[in-house]
Enzyme design. Structure first.
Site, PDB file in Angstrom:
ATOM      1  N   SER A 141       0.886  -1.179   0.000  1.00 52.35           N
ATOM      2  CA  SER A 141       0.000   0.000   0.000  1.00 52.35           C
ATOM      3  C   SER A 141       0.915   1.217   0.000  1.00 52.35           C
ATOM      4  O   SER A 141       2.089   1.112   0.397  1.00 52.35           O
ATOM      5  CB  SER A 141      -0.848  -0.011   1.281  1.00 52.35           C
ATOM      6  N   TYR A 154      -1.494  -1.068  10.377  1.00 53.54           N
ATOM      7  CA  TYR A 154      -1.582  -1.267   8.926  1.00 53.54           C
ATOM      8  C   TYR A 154      -0.299  -0.809   8.244  1.00 53.54           C
ATOM      9  O   TYR A 154       0.309  -1.551   7.460  1.00 53.54           O
ATOM     10  CB  TYR A 154      -2.789  -0.490   8.380  1.00 53.54           C
TER      11      TYR A 154
HETATM   12  P1  NAD Z   1     -11.217  -6.062   0.911  1.00 54.04           P
HETATM   13  O1  NAD Z   1     -11.323  -5.564   2.311  1.00 54.04           O
HETATM   14  O2  NAD Z   1     -12.217  -5.573  -0.080  1.00 54.04           O
HETATM   15  O3  NAD Z   1     -11.207  -7.652   0.997  1.00 54.04           O
HETATM   16  C1  NAD Z   1     -11.055  -8.444  -0.120  1.00 54.04           C
HETATM   17  C2  NAD Z   1     -11.223  -9.893   0.250  1.00 54.04           C
HETATM   18  O4  NAD Z   1     -10.269 -10.289   1.259  1.00 54.04           O
HETATM   19  C3  NAD Z   1     -12.584 -10.252   0.835  1.00 54.04           C
HETATM   20  O5  NAD Z   1     -13.249 -11.145  -0.053  1.00 54.04           O
HETATM   21  C4  NAD Z   1     -12.249 -10.925   2.152  1.00 54.04           C
HETATM   22  O6  NAD Z   1     -13.121 -11.996   2.479  1.00 54.04           O
HETATM   23  C5  NAD Z   1     -10.830 -11.405   1.925  1.00 54.04           C
HETATM   24  N1  NAD Z   1     -10.064 -11.696   3.133  1.00 54.04           N
HETATM   25  C6  NAD Z   1     -10.007 -10.952   4.271  1.00 54.04           C
HETATM   26  N2  NAD Z   1      -9.218 -11.548   5.179  1.00 54.04           N
HETATM   27  C7  NAD Z   1      -8.755 -12.697   4.613  1.00 54.04           C
HETATM   28  C8  NAD Z   1      -7.909 -13.731   5.061  1.00 54.04           C
HETATM   29  N3  NAD Z   1      -7.402 -13.715   6.284  1.00 54.04           N
HETATM   30  N4  NAD Z   1      -7.622 -14.757   4.221  1.00 54.04           N
HETATM   31  C9  NAD Z   1      -8.174 -14.802   2.984  1.00 54.04           C
HETATM   32  N5  NAD Z   1      -8.992 -13.835   2.508  1.00 54.04           N
HETATM   33  C10 NAD Z   1      -9.289 -12.797   3.305  1.00 54.04           C
HETATM   34  O7  NAD Z   1      -9.731  -5.735   0.383  1.00 54.04           O
HETATM   35  P2  NAD Z   1      -9.226  -4.905  -0.895  1.00 54.04           P
HETATM   36  O8  NAD Z   1      -9.585  -3.477  -0.729  1.00 54.04           O
HETATM   37  O9  NAD Z   1      -9.618  -5.630  -2.121  1.00 54.04           O
HETATM   38  O10 NAD Z   1      -7.633  -4.991  -0.653  1.00 54.04           O
HETATM   39  C11 NAD Z   1      -6.834  -6.033  -1.168  1.00 54.04           C
HETATM   40  C12 NAD Z   1      -5.385  -5.731  -0.829  1.00 54.04           C
HETATM   41  O11 NAD Z   1      -5.015  -4.436  -1.314  1.00 54.04           O
HETATM   42  C13 NAD Z   1      -5.077  -5.717   0.679  1.00 54.04           C
HETATM   43  O12 NAD Z   1      -3.810  -6.261   0.923  1.00 54.04           O
HETATM   44  C14 NAD Z   1      -5.099  -4.228   1.007  1.00 54.04           C
HETATM   45  O13 NAD Z   1      -4.345  -3.909   2.152  1.00 54.04           O
HETATM   46  C15 NAD Z   1      -4.484  -3.654  -0.247  1.00 54.04           C
HETATM   47  N6  NAD Z   1      -4.825  -2.243  -0.446  1.00 54.04           N
HETATM   48  C16 NAD Z   1      -6.123  -1.847  -0.606  1.00 54.04           C
HETATM   49  C17 NAD Z   1      -6.407  -0.494  -0.781  1.00 54.04           C
HETATM   50  C18 NAD Z   1      -7.811   0.013  -0.977  1.00 54.04           C
HETATM   51  O14 NAD Z   1      -7.994   1.247  -1.058  1.00 54.04           O
HETATM   52  N7  NAD Z   1      -8.813  -0.849  -1.076  1.00 54.04           N
HETATM   53  C19 NAD Z   1      -5.360   0.449  -0.792  1.00 54.04           C
HETATM   54  C20 NAD Z   1      -4.060   0.009  -0.611  1.00 54.04           C
HETATM   55  C21 NAD Z   1      -3.800  -1.343  -0.453  1.00 54.04           C
END
Ligand code: NAD
Length: 258
Positions: A141, A154
């Site tokens: 991130s 985080y």
């Molecule tokens: P999200 O919160 O929408 O979750 C996506 C999926 O992760 C869900 O289907 C959930 O069931 C699954 N999940 C949660 N915990 C889990 C576990 N322990 N094992 C397996 N699956 C699990 O997440 P997102 O926004 O799609 O983010 C995905 C990645 O991108 C993460 O690593 C997040 O930190 C990173 N990220 C996201 C953003 C953002 O703005 N959304 C920004 C920077 C980084």
């Protein structure tokens, strides 16, 4: 070969995406499927797993649970013979609160899923990636290159992901395995809505004010899309990305502070 062909992944790549049943993971899984890959995902959300697009195989597995990760790799071996690309995407937002207000459980859970989960998956993937001269993509991130007040667990976990990435890239480069981190910025979707809601509550301000404040820190004044992140993962897996390793690649519309 035309340069444009360097942008297209090879047909039939064998790909694992963790947390691939929704959000950014699903966008990545769908992009690889569209590019002719065989895609397996894991997730903990049964409903989203049940609604996956046809052609994506899946296992219910929590990446922070070693028994689940072992079962995931057993299932993976039944679905595909080998592995070319692993996207270590699972990660949670963790608590939004001051360091002295968060519980030890919240701290541990954030590190367990965001960092230890990537370790558990990478450990099992490495022998398969060595065999295919494959690619590991770890989702970090922009919080993995900036300080993030009230989101310390985080940010700490995501800086650790960058350290994991750079160290593994050095270790596995001689075996032809590439390791990169993608650093998404503010990705539009339900997760960011929850994060903005939590931050607004914590700051005693409105959602609209909080969103405006967040976007003021992005030079392009906009969020990015999950498909932008998927496009970077696809590029890394194509020939054009063949000499990119050990990098922390921001896809963020230029987030300058958090
Ligand atoms: P999200 O919160 O929408 O979750 C996506 C999926 O992760 C869900 O289907 C959930 O069931 C699954 N999940 C949660 N915990 C889990 C576990 N322990 N094992 C397996 N699956 C699990 O997440 P997102 O926004 O799609 O983010 C995905 C990645 O991108 C993460 O690593 C997040 O930190 C990173 N990220 C996201 C953003 C953002 O703005 N959304 C920004 C920077 C980084």
């Amino acid at each position: 070969m035309k340069t444009t062909e360097l942008l297209i992944p090879k047909q039939g790549l064998k790909v694992l995406v963790t947390a691939g049943a929704s959000g950014i993971g699903l966008a990545i899984a769908q992009a690889f499927l569209d590019a002719g890959a065989r895609v397996h995902v894991c997730d903990i959300d049964d409903k989203s797993l049940g609604e996956l697009p046809a052609g994506i195989t899946s296992t219910r597995a929590d990446v922070s649970d070693e028994t689940d990760v072992e079962a995931l790799f057993r299932a993976l071996c039944e679905h595909m013979d080998g592995l070319d690309v692993v996207v270590n995407n699972a990660g949670i937002a963790g608590p939004t609160a001051g360091m002295d207000e968060i519980s030890t459980d919240e701290w541990m859970r954030t590190i367990d899923i965001n960092l230890n989960g990537q370790y558990l998956v990478a450990k099992r993937a490495i022998p398969l990636l060595k065999a295919s001269s494959g690619l590991l993509v770890n989702m970090a991130s922009v919080a993995g290159r900036l300080g993030f007040a009230y989101r310390t667990p985080y940010a700490a976990s995501k800086w650790a992901v960058v350290g994991l990435t750079k160290s593994l890239a050095s270790e596995l480069g001689p075996d032809g395995v590439r390791v990169n981190a993608i650093l998404p910025g503010i990705v539009s979707g339900p997760r960011i809505q929850r994060v903005i809601e939590d931050r607004a509550r914590q700051r005693g301000t409105s959602y609209a004010e909080m969103e405006k404040e967040n976007l003021a820190k992005v030079s392009m004044r906009k969020m990015v899309e999950a498909t932008d992140i998927a496009a970077m993962a696809l590029f890394l897996s194509a020939s054009g990305g063949a000499n990119i390793s050990g990098q922390a690649l921001s896809v963020c519309a230029n987030v300058e502070s958090l």
